[in-house]
Scaffold this motif. Sequence first.
Motif, PDB file in Angstrom:
ATOM      1  N   GLN A  17      -5.098  43.585 -27.407  1.00 42.63           N
ATOM      2  CA  GLN A  17      -6.299  43.937 -26.656  1.00 42.63           C
ATOM      3  C   GLN A  17      -7.512  44.094 -27.559  1.00 42.63           C
ATOM      4  OE1 GLN A  17      -6.427  46.464 -23.330  1.00 42.63           O
ATOM      5  NE2 GLN A  17      -4.217  46.432 -22.997  1.00 42.63           N
ATOM      6  N   LEU A  18      -7.262  44.361 -28.819  1.00 44.95           N
ATOM      7  CA  LEU A  18      -8.374  44.532 -29.753  1.00 44.95           C
ATOM      8  C   LEU A  18      -8.852  43.191 -30.309  1.00 44.95           C
ATOM      9  CD1 LEU A  18      -7.398  47.678 -31.853  1.00 44.95           C
ATOM     10  CD2 LEU A  18      -9.134  47.506 -30.091  1.00 44.95           C
ATOM     11  N   ASN A  19      -8.119  42.131 -29.977  1.00 40.41           N
ATOM     12  CA  ASN A  19      -8.482  40.795 -30.468  1.00 40.41           C
ATOM     13  C   ASN A  19      -8.639  40.730 -31.984  1.00 40.41           C
ATOM     14  OD1 ASN A  19      -8.542  38.897 -28.335  1.00 40.41           O
ATOM     15  ND2 ASN A  19     -10.282  40.003 -27.466  1.00 40.41           N
ATOM     16  N   ASP A  20      -7.773  41.422 -32.673  1.00 41.10           N
ATOM     17  CA  ASP A  20      -7.786  41.412 -34.139  1.00 41.10           C
ATOM     18  C   ASP A  20      -9.123  41.818 -34.760  1.00 41.10           C
ATOM     19  OD1 ASP A  20      -5.042  40.529 -34.833  1.00 41.10           O
ATOM     20  OD2 ASP A  20      -5.591  38.770 -33.668  1.00 41.10           O
ATOM     21  N   ILE A  21      -9.765  42.786 -34.150  1.00 40.88           N
ATOM     22  CA  ILE A  21     -11.000  43.271 -34.776  1.00 40.88           C
ATOM     23  C   ILE A  21     -10.693  44.103 -36.016  1.00 40.88           C
ATOM     24  CG2 ILE A  21     -12.288  43.339 -32.597  1.00 40.88           C
ATOM     25  CD1 ILE A  21     -12.089  46.558 -33.155  1.00 40.88           C
ATOM     26  N   CYS A  22      -9.439  44.501 -36.154  1.00 47.06           N
ATOM     27  CA  CYS A  22      -9.060  45.209 -37.376  1.00 47.06           C
ATOM     28  C   CYS A  22      -7.618  44.910 -37.741  1.00 47.06           C
ATOM     29  CB  CYS A  22      -9.274  46.722 -37.233  1.00 47.06           C
ATOM     30  SG  CYS A  22      -8.156  47.502 -36.068  1.00 47.06           S
ATOM     31  N   ASP A  23      -7.237  45.363 -38.905  1.00 51.55           N
ATOM     32  CA  ASP A  23      -5.909  45.088 -39.440  1.00 51.55           C
ATOM     33  C   ASP A  23      -4.825  45.851 -38.674  1.00 51.55           C
ATOM     34  OD1 ASP A  23      -4.799  43.692 -41.965  1.00 51.55           O
ATOM     35  OD2 ASP A  23      -3.749  45.619 -41.897  1.00 51.55           O
ATOM     36  N   ARG A  24      -3.619  45.258 -38.653  1.00 51.93           N
ATOM     37  CA  ARG A  24      -2.424  45.901 -38.114  1.00 51.93           C
ATOM     38  C   ARG A  24      -2.223  47.311 -38.658  1.00 51.93           C
ATOM     39  NH1 ARG A  24       2.778  44.980 -38.085  1.00 51.93           N
ATOM     40  NH2 ARG A  24       2.900  44.961 -40.348  1.00 51.93           N
ATOM     41  N   VAL A  25      -2.355  47.420 -39.971  1.00 47.68           N
ATOM     42  CA  VAL A  25      -2.129  48.713 -40.632  1.00 47.68           C
ATOM     43  C   VAL A  25      -3.136  49.752 -40.155  1.00 47.68           C
ATOM     44  CG1 VAL A  25      -1.982  49.882 -42.843  1.00 47.68           C
ATOM     45  CG2 VAL A  25      -1.195  47.525 -42.638  1.00 47.68           C
ATOM     46  N   THR A  26      -4.352  49.315 -39.974  1.00 46.09           N
ATOM     47  CA  THR A  26      -5.398  50.227 -39.509  1.00 46.09           C
ATOM     48  C   THR A  26      -5.016  50.836 -38.173  1.00 46.09           C
ATOM     49  OG1 THR A  26      -7.059  48.922 -40.658  1.00 46.09           O
ATOM     50  CG2 THR A  26      -7.842  50.392 -38.942  1.00 46.09           C
ATOM     51  N   ILE A  27      -4.468  50.020 -37.275  1.00 49.77           N
ATOM     52  CA  ILE A  27      -4.060  50.531 -35.966  1.00 49.77           C
ATOM     53  C   ILE A  27      -2.977  51.596 -36.127  1.00 49.77           C
ATOM     54  CG2 ILE A  27      -3.077  49.930 -33.708  1.00 49.77           C
ATOM     55  CD1 ILE A  27      -4.245  47.124 -34.099  1.00 49.77           C
ATOM     56  N   TYR A  28      -2.010  51.329 -36.996  1.00 45.50           N
ATOM     57  CA  TYR A  28      -0.968  52.332 -37.246  1.00 45.50           C
ATOM     58  C   TYR A  28      -1.596  53.636 -37.714  1.00 45.50           C
ATOM     59  CZ  TYR A  28       3.093  49.276 -36.730  1.00 45.50           C
ATOM     60  OH  TYR A  28       4.070  48.471 -36.220  1.00 45.50           O
ATOM     61  N   ARG A  29      -2.581  53.521 -38.625  1.00 46.32           N
ATOM     62  CA  ARG A  29      -3.166  54.743 -39.163  1.00 46.32           C
ATOM     63  C   ARG A  29      -4.017  55.465 -38.129  1.00 46.32           C
ATOM     64  NH1 ARG A  29      -2.937  52.849 -45.409  1.00 46.32           N
ATOM     65  NH2 ARG A  29      -4.313  51.124 -45.044  1.00 46.32           N
ATOM     66  N   ILE A  30      -4.695  54.706 -37.287  1.00 49.23           N
ATOM     67  CA  ILE A  30      -5.476  55.327 -36.204  1.00 49.23           C
ATOM     68  C   ILE A  30      -4.537  56.062 -35.251  1.00 49.23           C
ATOM     69  CG2 ILE A  30      -6.876  54.840 -34.158  1.00 49.23           C
ATOM     70  CD1 ILE A  30      -8.189  52.565 -35.786  1.00 49.23           C
ATOM     71  N   LEU A  31      -3.421  55.413 -34.904  1.00 46.56           N
ATOM     72  CA  LEU A  31      -2.454  56.045 -34.009  1.00 46.56           C
ATOM     73  C   LEU A  31      -1.917  57.334 -34.620  1.00 46.56           C
ATOM     74  CD1 LEU A  31      -0.533  52.893 -32.700  1.00 46.56           C
ATOM     75  CD2 LEU A  31      -2.135  54.323 -31.426  1.00 46.56           C
ATOM     76  N   ASP A  32      -1.656  57.298 -35.907  1.00 50.48           N
ATOM     77  CA  ASP A  32      -1.186  58.503 -36.596  1.00 50.48           C
ATOM     78  C   ASP A  32      -2.187  59.646 -36.464  1.00 50.48           C
ATOM     79  OD1 ASP A  32       1.204  57.511 -37.431  1.00 50.48           O
ATOM     80  OD2 ASP A  32       0.560  57.009 -39.466  1.00 50.48           O
ATOM     81  N   ARG A  33      -3.454  59.301 -36.686  1.00 49.63           N
ATOM     82  CA  ARG A  33      -4.485  60.334 -36.597  1.00 49.63           C
ATOM     83  C   ARG A  33      -4.617  60.879 -35.180  1.00 49.63           C
ATOM     84  NH1 ARG A  33      -9.510  57.496 -38.358  1.00 49.63           N
ATOM     85  NH2 ARG A  33      -8.169  55.771 -38.964  1.00 49.63           N
ATOM     86  N   LEU A  34      -4.604  59.963 -34.205  1.00 50.51           N
ATOM     87  CA  LEU A  34      -4.739  60.394 -32.808  1.00 50.51           C
ATOM     88  C   LEU A  34      -3.552  61.251 -32.373  1.00 50.51           C
ATOM     89  CD1 LEU A  34      -6.156  57.133 -31.139  1.00 50.51           C
ATOM     90  CD2 LEU A  34      -7.422  59.177 -31.814  1.00 50.51           C
ATOM     91  N   LEU A  35      -2.378  60.921 -32.877  1.00 50.90           N
ATOM     92  CA  LEU A  35      -1.191  61.737 -32.579  1.00 50.90           C
ATOM     93  C   LEU A  35      -1.365  63.121 -33.184  1.00 50.90           C
ATOM     94  CD1 LEU A  35       1.797  59.292 -33.210  1.00 50.90           C
ATOM     95  CD2 LEU A  35       1.195  60.361 -31.037  1.00 50.90           C
ATOM     96  N   ASN A  36      -1.821  63.122 -34.410  1.00 50.46           N
ATOM     97  CA  ASN A  36      -2.021  64.362 -35.139  1.00 50.46           C
ATOM     98  C   ASN A  36      -3.051  65.261 -34.478  1.00 50.46           C
ATOM     99  OD1 ASN A  36      -1.607  65.878 -37.729  1.00 50.46           O
ATOM    100  ND2 ASN A  36      -0.810  63.844 -38.248  1.00 50.46           N
ATOM    101  N   ASP A  37      -4.079  64.649 -33.933  1.00 49.39           N
ATOM    102  CA  ASP A  37      -5.128  65.415 -33.270  1.00 49.39           C
ATOM    103  C   ASP A  37      -4.785  65.703 -31.810  1.00 49.39           C
ATOM    104  OD1 ASP A  37      -6.382  65.157 -35.672  1.00 49.39           O
ATOM    105  OD2 ASP A  37      -7.874  63.691 -35.008  1.00 49.39           O
TER     106      ASP A  37
END
Lengths: 130, 130
Positions: free
Chosen positions: A32-52
């Motif tokens: 859905q993001l159409n590769d606007i960012c790296d795979r790894v970045t998504i993992y790290r964003i998800l980690d942060r959102l989970l944490n918050d």
Amino acid sequence: MKTTRNTTAKTAVLEVFEKSKTALSHTEIQKQLNDICDRVTIYRILDRLLNDDIIHKISNQDGTVKYAKCNHSHQKVHIHNHAHFSCENCNEITCLETVKPSYIMPHNYKVNEINFTLSGLCPKCLNSNI
Amino acid sequence: MKTTRNTTAKTAVLEVFEKSKTALSHTEIQKQLNDICDRVTIYRILDRLLNDDIIHKISNQDGTVKYAKCNHSHQKVHIHNHAHFSCENCNEITCLETVKPSYIMPHNYKVNEINFTLSGLCPKCLNSNI
DNA sequence: AAATTAACGCAACAATGTTGCTTTTGTTTT
DNA sequence: AAAACAAAAGCAACATTGTTGCGTTAATTT
């Protein structure tokens, strides 16, 4: 103290969650993001959102992992001890925020979290299947 | 018609389940088998055992997948609609065969299976932690 | 505008699960 | 007991999912 930043990637991920009525896997988010960012970045964003506590993680019977942002406008705290429904036909996972199971535990267990996932046919598939 | 065979690998896997009180991951099974067979073979044995309803699959909150054989000596059919407990300390997953949640579903859903996993501290860890 | 550092991109790696194909072996048939 | 059949095993290769390290970019503060 570590501060969290509002980056374009994080905003985009949050928008994807906002638009979606169902829980999403990492891969679905990436598409859905159409590769606007790296795979790894998504993992790290998800980690942060989970944490918050902005999103929560749901792991399905089949072993797939999905993430969802609940609408809890009136609550201050994000409660993720609610049930989830996993449709066997369309594979969509939705939050059943009203469903709260009651149960009796054996002694000597300390329960911190519960995960209650029901699977079968969702209303959409139930109607179109008959 | 396809018949299932009793191979040495399958027997060994079943023995591992028999000995274990907790649910096991693919890797844990492989370790206990001391590499008597290929990784892939274990996957295929697990598939067969799942298909024959001899074991069931449990996917934990953290996304790890485990398998367990329940003791249901008196029943003819394998019932896997019971609760599981996942210990946050020792990471062991056990079947709570007596725990059956009650709940009220919204209309228009057809529930075929339920997955109820509680996490926290198991009796063993609860005692040793205080 | 400069300084600070959270977050990103990239490459490499690890773990887990799958598929195709040949060989082996459990079971049935002759 | 040997031959025939096919389920299951082994092996290699691949796909997917998730993680880590490190230099660079960019959001936020001073």
